[in-house]
Scaffold this active site. Structure first.
Site, PDB file in Angstrom:
ATOM      1  N   ASN A  10       0.869  -1.174   0.000  1.00  0.00           N
ATOM      2  CA  ASN A  10       0.000   0.000   0.000  1.00  0.00           C
ATOM      3  C   ASN A  10       0.905   1.223   0.000  1.00  0.00           C
ATOM      4  OD1 ASN A  10      -1.778   2.064   0.558  1.00  0.00           O
ATOM      5  ND2 ASN A  10      -2.295   1.352   2.636  1.00  0.00           N
ATOM      6  N   LYS A  12       0.059   4.217  -0.255  1.00  0.00           N
ATOM      7  CA  LYS A  12      -0.605   5.398   0.322  1.00  0.00           C
ATOM      8  C   LYS A  12      -0.374   6.607  -0.601  1.00  0.00           C
ATOM      9  CE  LYS A  12      -0.177   3.221   4.783  1.00  0.00           C
ATOM     10  NZ  LYS A  12      -0.047   3.337   6.225  1.00  0.00           N
ATOM     11  N   HIS A  94      -9.461   1.101   4.910  1.00  0.00           N
ATOM     12  CA  HIS A  94      -8.201   1.295   5.627  1.00  0.00           C
ATOM     13  C   HIS A  94      -8.452   2.272   6.785  1.00  0.00           C
ATOM     14  CE1 HIS A  94      -4.147   2.580   6.562  1.00  0.00           C
ATOM     15  NE2 HIS A  94      -3.719   1.483   5.965  1.00  0.00           N
ATOM     16  N   GLU A  96      -6.863   4.687   7.808  1.00  0.00           N
ATOM     17  CA  GLU A  96      -6.659   6.104   7.462  1.00  0.00           C
ATOM     18  C   GLU A  96      -7.880   6.672   6.742  1.00  0.00           C
ATOM     19  OE1 GLU A  96      -2.852   5.498   5.568  1.00  0.00           O
ATOM     20  OE2 GLU A  96      -2.022   4.985   7.533  1.00  0.00           O
ATOM     21  N   GLU A 164      -5.276  -4.843  10.654  1.00  0.00           N
ATOM     22  CA  GLU A 164      -4.256  -3.822  10.849  1.00  0.00           C
ATOM     23  C   GLU A 164      -4.542  -3.039  12.128  1.00  0.00           C
ATOM     24  OE1 GLU A 164      -2.247  -2.746   6.844  1.00  0.00           O
ATOM     25  OE2 GLU A 164      -3.965  -1.430   7.139  1.00  0.00           O
ATOM     26  N   GLY A 170       2.728   2.249  10.708  1.00  0.00           N
ATOM     27  CA  GLY A 170       3.717   3.312  10.550  1.00  0.00           C
ATOM     28  C   GLY A 170       4.450   3.686  11.830  1.00  0.00           C
ATOM     29  N   SER A 208       3.576  -2.145  10.299  1.00  0.00           N
ATOM     30  CA  SER A 208       5.022  -2.225  10.557  1.00  0.00           C
ATOM     31  C   SER A 208       5.642  -3.569  10.182  1.00  0.00           C
ATOM     32  CB  SER A 208       5.330  -1.867  12.014  1.00  0.00           C
ATOM     33  OG  SER A 208       4.959  -0.513  12.276  1.00  0.00           O
TER      34      SER A 208
HETATM   35  P1  PGA Z   1       2.972   0.270   7.556  1.00  0.00           P
HETATM   36  O1  PGA Z   1       1.480   0.494   6.994  1.00  0.00           O
HETATM   37  O2  PGA Z   1       3.483  -1.012   6.970  1.00  0.00           O
HETATM   38  O3  PGA Z   1       3.738   1.469   7.067  1.00  0.00           O
HETATM   39  O4  PGA Z   1       2.879   0.192   9.038  1.00  0.00           O
HETATM   40  C1  PGA Z   1       0.605  -0.577   6.839  1.00  0.00           C
HETATM   41  C2  PGA Z   1      -0.713  -0.116   6.254  1.00  0.00           C
HETATM   42  O5  PGA Z   1      -1.231   0.921   6.688  1.00  0.00           O
HETATM   43  O6  PGA Z   1      -1.267  -0.763   5.352  1.00  0.00           O
END
Ligand code: PGA
Length: 247
Positions: A10, A12, A94, A96, A164, A170, A208
């Site tokens: 992803n 983003k 997601h 976000e 997640e 992140g 992560s």
């Molecule tokens: P990350 O994000 O691997 O940077 O923690 C995962 C995600 O939000 O899909």
């Protein structure tokens, strides 16, 4: 049929046309991976990436879609439009999107129905905040997000679920193996109770994931792959995760 193994990236809101060089490198390093590989770049790159990946095993997806097929929805993108430019998947719900755009489970369910109608695989995300985990609400929340976000027409071919934890995205922090195992076992149980092929849905862990922790995470029961943010941006890092999953 066992669940398919999937390494999903992803990107983003990261990447420009120049970033497609990472795809060339990934394809050169992993021409025939023994797992499914998907990258979901910003929508403006889906077409170019899909063309770049044509003839390879790399699949390309969107990061969101609208629930309607067309109309007066400035700035939104329909599932059929993603499909038209070469997407095979779309990430939905997601955290976000849920946080930044107030998306509810019902919104995610409607988007997943649109994705299915367009012939896209819906990668539906669920996950608790740190406060919800601390309050002991994780399992109930995941169960209700699954019930509310996954449409009745879902099956193991058209739907992937990603767990997640919001606090792990992140941040460099990951749950313990036991915490991941507990949630993935719950998701498998809930999907199996609701869908005839619930045992075959691919269940991803996200938050992560990096080359150094991927193998350990992939060894956990009912973890069939990963949804990877930061570590999917560089071919070398994402390649390490693909290697761990394909091993
Ligand atoms: P990350 O994000 O691997 O940077 O923690 C995962 C995600 O939000 O899909």
């Amino acid at each position: 049929m066992a669940p398919r193994k999937l390494a999903a990236g992803n990107w983003k809101m990261n990447g420009t046309l120049a970033s497609l060089a990472e795809i060339d490198q990934l394809l050169a390093d992993h021409p025939a991976p023994a797992c499914d590989v998907l990258i979901c770049p910003p929508a403006v790159l889906v077409h170019a990436m899909a063309q770049r990946a044509d003839g390879s095993k790399l699949m390309v997806g969107g990061q969101d879609c609208h629930a309607k097929t067309s109309g007066a929805h400035t700035g939104d993108i329909a599932a059929v439009e993603l499909k038209d430019v070469g997407a095979s998947h779309v990430i939905l719900g997601h955290s976000e999107r849920r946080a930044d755009h107030g998306e509810s489970d019902a919104d995610v369910e409607a988007k997943a129905q649109a994705a299915h109608a367009a012939g896209l695989v819906a990668v539906i995300c669920v996950g608790e905040t740190e406060a919800q985990r601390d309050a002991g609400q994780t399992l109930d929340l995941i169960a209700s997000q699954l019930a509310g976000s996954v449409p009745a027409g879902a099956n193991a071919q058209n739907t992937v679920i990603a767990y997640e934890p919001v606090w792990a995205i992140g941040t460099g922090r990951t749950p313990t193996n036991e915490q991941i195992a507990e949630v993935h076992a719950l998701m498998r149980d809930k999907l199996s109770a609701r869908f005839a092929d619930g045992a075959d849905f691919s269940l991803l862990y996200g938050g992560s994931v990096k080359p150094s922790n991927a193998a350990e995470i992939f060894a956990i029961a009912h973890v069939d792959g990963a949804l990877v943010g930061g570590a999917s941006l560089k071919a070398a890092d994402f390649g390490g995760i693909i290697s761990a999953l394909a091993a």
